[in-house]
Design a protein around this motif. Structure first.
Motif, PDB file in Angstrom:
ATOM      1  N   PRO A  92       0.839  -1.204   0.000  1.00 11.02           N
ATOM      2  CA  PRO A  92       0.000   0.000   0.000  1.00 11.02           C
ATOM      3  C   PRO A  92       0.876   1.256   0.000  1.00 11.02           C
ATOM      4  O   PRO A  92       1.892   1.307   0.686  1.00 11.02           O
ATOM      5  CB  PRO A  92      -0.802  -0.112   1.295  1.00 11.02           C
ATOM      6  CG  PRO A  92      -0.739  -1.553   1.670  1.00 11.02           C
ATOM      7  CD  PRO A  92       0.563  -2.067   1.138  1.00 11.02           C
ATOM      8  N   LYS A 128      -6.804   4.499  -6.497  1.00 12.55           N
ATOM      9  CA  LYS A 128      -6.865   3.439  -5.496  1.00 12.55           C
ATOM     10  C   LYS A 128      -7.496   2.173  -6.089  1.00 12.55           C
ATOM     11  O   LYS A 128      -6.999   1.060  -5.866  1.00 12.55           O
ATOM     12  CB  LYS A 128      -7.661   3.912  -4.286  1.00 12.55           C
ATOM     13  CG  LYS A 128      -7.679   2.930  -3.149  1.00 12.55           C
ATOM     14  CD  LYS A 128      -8.420   3.492  -1.956  1.00 12.55           C
ATOM     15  CE  LYS A 128      -8.429   2.490  -0.821  1.00 12.55           C
ATOM     16  NZ  LYS A 128      -9.119   2.987   0.356  1.00 12.55           N
ATOM     17  N   ARG A 136      -5.009   0.587  -8.470  1.00 15.35           N
ATOM     18  CA  ARG A 136      -3.916  -0.027  -7.713  1.00 15.35           C
ATOM     19  C   ARG A 136      -4.369  -1.322  -7.034  1.00 15.35           C
ATOM     20  O   ARG A 136      -3.611  -2.297  -6.992  1.00 15.35           O
ATOM     21  CB  ARG A 136      -3.394   0.960  -6.685  1.00 15.35           C
ATOM     22  CG  ARG A 136      -2.153   0.493  -6.005  1.00 15.35           C
ATOM     23  CD  ARG A 136      -1.364   1.662  -5.501  1.00 15.35           C
ATOM     24  NE  ARG A 136      -0.249   1.173  -4.745  1.00 15.35           N
ATOM     25  CZ  ARG A 136       1.006   1.199  -5.166  1.00 15.35           C
ATOM     26  NH1 ARG A 136       1.294   1.709  -6.328  1.00 15.35           N
ATOM     27  NH2 ARG A 136       1.966   0.722  -4.427  1.00 15.35           N
ATOM     28  N   GLU A 137      -5.591  -1.353  -6.509  1.00 16.56           N
ATOM     29  CA  GLU A 137      -6.099  -2.564  -5.879  1.00 16.56           C
ATOM     30  C   GLU A 137      -6.243  -3.689  -6.903  1.00 16.56           C
ATOM     31  O   GLU A 137      -5.931  -4.839  -6.612  1.00 16.56           O
ATOM     32  CB  GLU A 137      -7.438  -2.285  -5.194  1.00 16.56           C
ATOM     33  CG  GLU A 137      -7.288  -1.490  -3.913  1.00 16.56           C
ATOM     34  CD  GLU A 137      -8.615  -1.088  -3.299  1.00 16.56           C
ATOM     35  OE1 GLU A 137      -9.686  -1.481  -3.826  1.00 16.56           O
ATOM     36  OE2 GLU A 137      -8.586  -0.368  -2.281  1.00 16.56           O
ATOM     37  N   ARG A 196      -2.763  -4.823  -7.787  1.00 14.61           N
ATOM     38  CA  ARG A 196      -2.213  -5.562  -6.638  1.00 14.61           C
ATOM     39  C   ARG A 196      -2.651  -7.024  -6.682  1.00 14.61           C
ATOM     40  O   ARG A 196      -1.855  -7.938  -6.510  1.00 14.61           O
ATOM     41  CB  ARG A 196      -2.664  -4.903  -5.342  1.00 14.61           C
ATOM     42  CG  ARG A 196      -2.143  -5.551  -4.091  1.00 14.61           C
ATOM     43  CD  ARG A 196      -2.614  -4.732  -2.879  1.00 14.61           C
ATOM     44  NE  ARG A 196      -2.092  -5.282  -1.665  1.00 14.61           N
ATOM     45  CZ  ARG A 196      -2.778  -6.067  -0.832  1.00 14.61           C
ATOM     46  NH1 ARG A 196      -4.022  -6.373  -1.095  1.00 14.61           N
ATOM     47  NH2 ARG A 196      -2.216  -6.528   0.259  1.00 14.61           N
ATOM     48  N   ASN A 226      -0.880  -6.247   3.288  1.00 21.87           N
ATOM     49  CA  ASN A 226      -2.017  -6.428   4.208  1.00 21.87           C
ATOM     50  C   ASN A 226      -2.882  -7.581   3.807  1.00 21.87           C
ATOM     51  O   ASN A 226      -3.175  -7.852   2.737  1.00 21.87           O
ATOM     52  CB  ASN A 226      -2.869  -5.150   4.254  1.00 21.87           C
ATOM     53  CG  ASN A 226      -2.105  -4.019   4.887  1.00 21.87           C
ATOM     54  OD1 ASN A 226      -1.208  -4.223   5.686  1.00 21.87           O
ATOM     55  ND2 ASN A 226      -2.457  -2.813   4.509  1.00 21.87           N
TER      56      ASN A 226
END
Length: 85
Positions: A27, A37, A40-41, A44, A85
């Motif tokens: 993150p 966001k 990026r998620e 990821r 995370n």
């Protein structure tokens, strides 16, 4: 095509390639906009799936063939994965 290219990069320079991939799964420290966001998620999830599936065997082979010189890359990968995370 992209996965094949990433695996080739891992085989050529695993340290740099792992660094770039790990940057995508940790993150960000700074606040980011909602649209960024979401992107990026999504990225990821793709990177984690790639590392867990397609890249797993090439990475393990690379680290084993490098012997002691692979320790630095292995530590970098483990350190980064622990921050996820």
């Amino acid at each position: 095509m992209v996965k094949t290219a990433l695996i080739q990069h891992l085989e050529l320079d695993s340290k740099v390639t792992l660094g770039v991939l790990c940057d995508q799964i940790v993150p960000p420290d700074d606040p980011i906009e909602d649209e960024d966001k979401l992107i990026r998620e999504r990225l990821r999830g793709l990177v984690i799936a790639f590392l867990a599936e397609e890249a797993r065997e090439p990475l393990l082979s690379r680290l084993q063939s490098q012997g002691e010189s692979g320790v630095e890359q292995e530590r970098a990968l483990i350190h980064t994965l622990l921050k996820v995370n």
